[in-house]
Design an enzyme around this catalytic site. Structure first.
Site, PDB file in Angstrom:
ATOM      1  N   GLU A   1      86.070-139.965   3.625  1.00 40.95           N
ATOM      2  CA  GLU A   1      85.810-138.907   4.408  1.00 40.95           C
ATOM      3  C   GLU A   1      84.282-138.520   4.268  1.00 40.95           C
ATOM      4  O   GLU A   1      83.441-138.656   5.609  1.00 40.95           O
ATOM      5  CB  GLU A   1      86.583-137.680   4.502  1.00 40.95           C
ATOM      6  CG  GLU A   1      86.746-136.893   5.561  1.00 40.95           C
ATOM      7  CD  GLU A   1      87.716-135.812   5.597  1.00 40.95           C
ATOM      8  OE1 GLU A   1      87.596-134.764   6.457  1.00 40.95           O
ATOM      9  OE2 GLU A   1      88.571-135.893   4.814  1.00 40.95           O
TER      10      GLU A   1
ATOM     11  N   GLY B   1      89.574-128.220   8.294  1.00 43.69           N
ATOM     12  CA  GLY B   1      90.512-127.013   8.230  1.00 43.69           C
ATOM     13  C   GLY B   1      91.090-126.983   7.089  1.00 43.69           C
ATOM     14  O   GLY B   1      91.550-126.077   6.433  1.00 43.69           O
ATOM     15  N   GLY B   2      91.201-128.337   6.405  1.00 42.73           N
ATOM     16  CA  GLY B   2      91.988-128.378   5.100  1.00 42.73           C
ATOM     17  C   GLY B   2      91.209-128.868   4.013  1.00 42.73           C
ATOM     18  O   GLY B   2      91.536-128.605   2.818  1.00 42.73           O
ATOM     19  N   SER B   3      90.109-129.492   4.017  1.00 40.27           N
ATOM     20  CA  SER B   3      89.170-129.889   3.194  1.00 40.27           C
ATOM     21  C   SER B   3      87.816-129.716   3.420  1.00 40.27           C
ATOM     22  O   SER B   3      87.272-129.561   4.606  1.00 40.27           O
ATOM     23  CB  SER B   3      89.290-131.391   2.454  1.00 40.27           C
ATOM     24  OG  SER B   3      89.012-131.911   3.808  1.00 40.27           O
TER      25      SER B   3
ATOM     26  N   GLN C   1      83.558-131.259   2.597  1.00 44.17           N
ATOM     27  CA  GLN C   1      82.973-132.446   1.857  1.00 44.17           C
ATOM     28  C   GLN C   1      81.463-132.144   1.703  1.00 44.17           C
ATOM     29  O   GLN C   1      81.003-131.668   2.553  1.00 44.17           O
ATOM     30  CB  GLN C   1      83.168-133.918   2.684  1.00 44.17           C
ATOM     31  CG  GLN C   1      84.326-134.417   2.643  1.00 44.17           C
ATOM     32  CD  GLN C   1      85.571-133.725   3.216  1.00 44.17           C
ATOM     33  OE1 GLN C   1      86.458-133.498   2.962  1.00 44.17           O
ATOM     34  NE2 GLN C   1      85.256-133.606   4.663  1.00 44.17           N
TER      35      GLN C   1
END
Length: 404
Positions: free
Chosen positions: A148, A178-180, A182
């Site tokens: 990602e 929302g969840g991770s 980078q």
């Protein structure tokens, strides 16, 4: 040839003999934790160039994300079926059977139990298989976080014209889902690569006969929505039907239900305690401290483009224009977080979570990654009219297998 001068390069290429350049289409679904998005790309590829030129992108999104249907997987199929209508309108009918459709799910599905995630993906696969488009092998899958980050880096450097062989100047990326979340950049100093905590922080890919060795990491559970849960001590908590999760980052009198990833939480401010920036910062610091690695070099490595929720919250807080984006210093997030948190009754209309979100972003940038307050970030939603996300990089990788 500058990859992003697409308009200039398209006009002559279209008038050339047919065998020198061709138009082709590709459909990429981004199944994120808070929404599902479709990108329909129109590429022009000439024989002489390794990478195609991007002519156009059609973009559309639907909320909530697929993970909201963890207990009703057929709804995931319905979402994708709706979005495929956009692809049918955009891609000429004669090209359908040659146009690949690919779906990559990110942190929302990574955070689900395996069997629930697979039930959702099976529904999507079924919808793809009955569609008139080309369904490649491995067309539906959960993407790992490292990819990602790398693919977002490829997208942004492709769109900003930094991917050609001569170019040693690249841009770094900061993506907050929302969840991770980078971070990916091309280090200038060996020590940045040598001082990583584990080998996972380094990844390489090949393009134009050169190998790029990137610093990249994806922090699962540190996207904006997952960080809200972590701040509230609600991540993985039991007894959701009777527990109330309180935070000094929320307005004192606030009390409501909030849903993410198919679960609903009772959340509230602390009516008997204090609220405000200082207390809120202490709460979010617990989520960040000691977990987020600080790369050895950040200052002079490259310009960083920040997008997704970094962009959305900067717009909500009135720091940047929602269309143009703009440059912000890290201290701008901090200053506005203080204002929002210390005057929470003024801001509740936008979102009761604005104080928590702005404080988290400030903390993530400063105490997490270790950016200086004076670091300038380029906040962006689109570059050359194309969404800033990993989706374009994923399509380029699909055609060229850049990542190894």
């Amino acid at each position: 040839m500058d990859l992003t001068n697409s308009i200039v390069s398209i006009l002559p290429s279209l008038s050339r003999p047919v065998n020198h350049s061709r138009i082709f289409y590709a459909v990429m679904f981004d199944a994120g934790s808070t929404g599902t998005r479709i990108h329909v790309y129109t590429f022009i590829h000439s024989d002489s160039e390794e990478l195609p030129v991007l002519d156009n992108e059609m973009f559309h999104s639907i909320k909530p994300g697929l993970s909201a249907y963890a207990d009703a997987p057929e709804m995931a199929g319905h979402t994708v079926r709706m979005l495929l209508k956009v692809a049918k309108k955009t891609v000429p009918r004669l090209e359908w059977k040659r146009t690949p459709v690919v779906l990559r799910a990110t942190a929302g599905l990574r955070l689900l139990r395996t069997e629930k995630a697979h039930a959702l993906l099976d529904q999507v696969q079924h919808v793809f298989d009955e569609s008139p488009f080309l369904v490649p092998d491995n067309s539906v899958s959960i993407m790992n976080g490292t990819n990602e980050g790398i693919l977002a880096w490829i997208s942004l450097n492709f769109l900003t014209g930094h991917l050609n062989a001569q170019n040693k100047k690249t841009v770094g990326i900061l993506d907050l889902g929302g969840g991770s979340t980078q971070i990916t950049f091309l280090p200038k100093q060996k020590k940045t690569i040598e001082s990583v905590p584990v080998a996972d922080y380094v990844a390489s890919f090949d393009i134009f006969n050169s190998t790029f060795e990137l610093y990249t990491y994806s922090y699962l559970g540190h996207g904006l929505m997952a960080a809200r849960l972590a701040t509230l001590d609600a991540l993985g908590a039991e007894g959701l039907e009777w527990r109330v999760f309180k935070s000094s980052c929320l307005p004192k009198k606030y009390s409501d239900e909030w849903s993410f990833g198919g679960l609903t939480y009772h959340v509230s401010g602390d009516p008997d305690g204090y609220s405000g920036y200082k207390l809120c910062y202490q709460e979010v610091l617990k989520v960040v401290k000691g977990i987020i690695h600080q790369p050895y070099e950040l200052e002079d490595s490259s310009v960083f483009y920040a997008f997704s929720y970094y962009f959305d919250r900067a717009v909500d807080a009135g720091l940047i224009d929602g269309v143009q984006g703009g440059m912000l210093e890290v201290r701008d997030f901090k200053k506005r977080a203080k204002e929002v948190c210390n005057k929470m009754t003024k801001y509740p209309l936008i979102s009761p979570f604005l104080c928590m979100d702005m404080t988290y972003i400030t903390c993530l940038l400063k105490d997490g990654f270790g950016f200086k307050e004076s670091t300038v970030l380029q906040l962006t939603k689109k570059v050359n009219n194309v969404e800033a996300s990993w989706a374009l990089g994923a399509m380029l990788d699909h055609f060229h297998n850049l990542i190894h």
